[in-house]
Motif scaffolding. Structure first.
Motif, PDB file in Angstrom:
ATOM      1  N   GLU A 339     -18.695  -1.182  36.669  1.00  0.00           N
ATOM      2  CA  GLU A 339     -19.989  -0.508  36.815  1.00  0.00           C
ATOM      3  C   GLU A 339     -20.947  -1.315  37.690  1.00  0.00           C
ATOM      4  N   LEU A 345     -20.053   9.024  43.242  1.00  0.00           N
ATOM      5  CA  LEU A 345     -19.648   9.799  42.068  1.00  0.00           C
ATOM      6  C   LEU A 345     -19.801  11.296  42.326  1.00  0.00           C
ATOM      7  N   VAL A 347     -20.452  14.823  40.325  1.00  0.00           N
ATOM      8  CA  VAL A 347     -21.076  15.219  39.057  1.00  0.00           C
ATOM      9  C   VAL A 347     -21.025  16.745  38.935  1.00  0.00           C
ATOM     10  N   GLU A 389     -22.458   1.598  40.557  1.00  0.00           N
ATOM     11  CA  GLU A 389     -22.086   2.658  39.614  1.00  0.00           C
ATOM     12  C   GLU A 389     -23.060   2.783  38.439  1.00  0.00           C
ATOM     13  N   LYS A 393     -25.271   6.067  37.528  1.00  0.00           N
ATOM     14  CA  LYS A 393     -25.152   6.741  36.231  1.00  0.00           C
ATOM     15  C   LYS A 393     -26.522   6.863  35.544  1.00  0.00           C
ATOM     16  N   VAL A 407     -18.428  13.432  35.078  1.00  0.00           N
ATOM     17  CA  VAL A 407     -18.575  12.538  36.236  1.00  0.00           C
ATOM     18  C   VAL A 407     -17.190  12.028  36.633  1.00  0.00           C
TER      19      VAL A 407
END
Ligand code: HSE
Length: 412
Positions: A339, A345, A347, A389, A393, A407
């Motif tokens: 992370e 990403l 979504v 990451e 998030k 995700v």
């Protein structure tokens, strides 16, 4: 020509394939290794009456261990126990061991390689990654001049088979899994495939070989394919991607690594996007060679047996000379939290009002690329720009009105 006795431990899908290939190719193999290879024992707790070689089955491991004429032992039982105890005992007794057991190698590879080194015997496991694809030996040998810095790929045949059947033939997940089991691709407990653990063990082995230190499965963030829906597949398609289960490991500047298994969106133009059915592909990146891609059948009786038997032949040719495989012990903190690393990403989320939801997404993630699916007014799907990451998030979590958010990673 002399005869070298070998024992095969386990007569399941792979073990029966190994015996079949050794027997059916007896003459050509003997010519190539300049020795006859005789399968003296096959260890299995089950009975196998009616085979041409039924008289070779035994149930007592000690017969193998105490027989000095057995120079090479094939371990194809699977699982860590008692495979670990048996393999360790064989190596300590001065016998070379060949295995397809990725669980064993991912858990105890460094230790078993060390014992093999001390005893001047071989511990080979080409079939443990990529089934029939030659990948470990080329990494360890042909690419050894390079500093390798990244390895990733499609490492599980069963999940790739399932995803391909779902995407191309609209087959239900359970039917595709049942077919993979019937074809001998799936693990005894198919959760090992669909939850990503099998791919996790394989990326541990690849990372250890590429970067020189043992990686334990517990250090790898692992996610399988069970949450992938046909809606994700459709959005990915609209945006120019396909979804694949990826094992991925990268060397960082401080000498530590990332190691992950996740379903990812792959651009259709990427070579991995065209890897379908039971096929696997492994991309290795080196500073001198650039990108090298290995491709072939990643599971199945004969492709896997092909790799195991080649290891047996290699052992027979080098009965008193060790091969080059080895890596050091790993350590806590060697694999960093992924992370903290940059990524993109994808979504998808349910929304009440698509116009409001889009402006909320823009407010938090101004460079989001929306994927437009005219058939669906109750969802938004978008791809983020590159970012750390954890930060991405957090931004996704801060968007108001998104419900049931899924995700996935995007691997460009
Ligand atoms: N279950 C594994 C797979 C077998 O599907 O890839 C080969 O390692």
């Amino acid at each position: 020509m002399e005869t070298v006795n070998v024992a095969v431990m386990g007569h399941g899908v792979v073990g029966s394939g190994v015996v079949e290939v050794l027997l059916s190719h007896e003459k050509s193999i003997a010519k190539k290794v300049k020795n006859e290879i005789n399968v003296k024992y096959i260890l299995d707790l089950r009975d196998f009456p009616g085979l041409d070689y039924s008289d070779r089955f035994i149930k007592d491991f000690d017969l193998i261990l105490k027989d000095d004429s057995i120079k090479v032992v094939v371990e194809v039982m699977g699982g860590v126990h008692p495979a670990y105890e048996f393999v360790k005992a064989c190596l300590e007794a001065g016998k070379s061991v060949c295995t397809s057991n990725k669980e064993l190698v991912a858990a105890h590879g460094a230790e078993l390689l060390k014992i093999a080194g001390e005893k001047n015997v071989n511990f080979l496991f080409e079939a443990s990654v990529g089934g029939g694809i030659p990948v470990l030996r080329p990494i360890a040998q042909c690419l050894s001049a390079n500093d390798l810095y990244e390895v990733f790929g499609i490492l599980n045949g069963t999940t790739n088979f399932i995803l391909t059947k779902m995407i191309k033939e609209n087959m239900a997940f359970d039917d595709a899994l049942a077919l993979a089991q019937q074809l001998g691709y799936a693990e005894k407990n198919p959760s090992a495939d669909v939850d990503g653990h099998d791919a996790c063990r394989k990326i541990c082995i690849l990372a250890a070989l590429c970067f020189g230190k043992h990686v334990y499965p517990e250090q790898v963030r692992t996610e399988g394919i069970t949450k992938i829906t046909l809606a994700d597949v459709e959005y990915a398609d609209i945006a120019g991607y396909v979804i694949k289960l990826i094992g991925h490991s990268k060397l960082l500047e401080d000498g530590k690594i990332t190691a992950d298994v996740y379903p990812a969106l792959i651009p259709k133009s990427n070579q991995l996007a065209g890897v379908d059915d039971v096929f696997n592909a492994v991309m290795v990146r080196g500073d001198a060679v650039g990108d090298v891609l290995f491709y072939g059948r990643g599971a199945g009786k004969l492709p896997t047996a092909s790799a195991v038997v080649a290891d047996v032949m290699d052992c027979v040719k080098h009965l008193s000379a060790r091969k080059y495989l080895s890596w050091d012990d790993g350590f806590d903190g060697y694999v960093v939290d992924s992370e903290s690393v940059k990524t993109r990403l994808y979504v998808r989320a349910e929304v009440d009002d698509i116009i409001d939801a889009k402006s909320n997404v823009f407010a938090s993630i101004s460079d989001a690329e929306f994927i437009i699916n005219p058939d669906n007014n109750n969802e938004v799907a978008f791809i983020t720009p590159v970012g750390v990451e954890a930060e991405l998030k957090e931004k996704i979590a801060s968007v108001k009105q998104l419900k049931n958010v899924s995700v996935l990673h995007v691997l460009d």
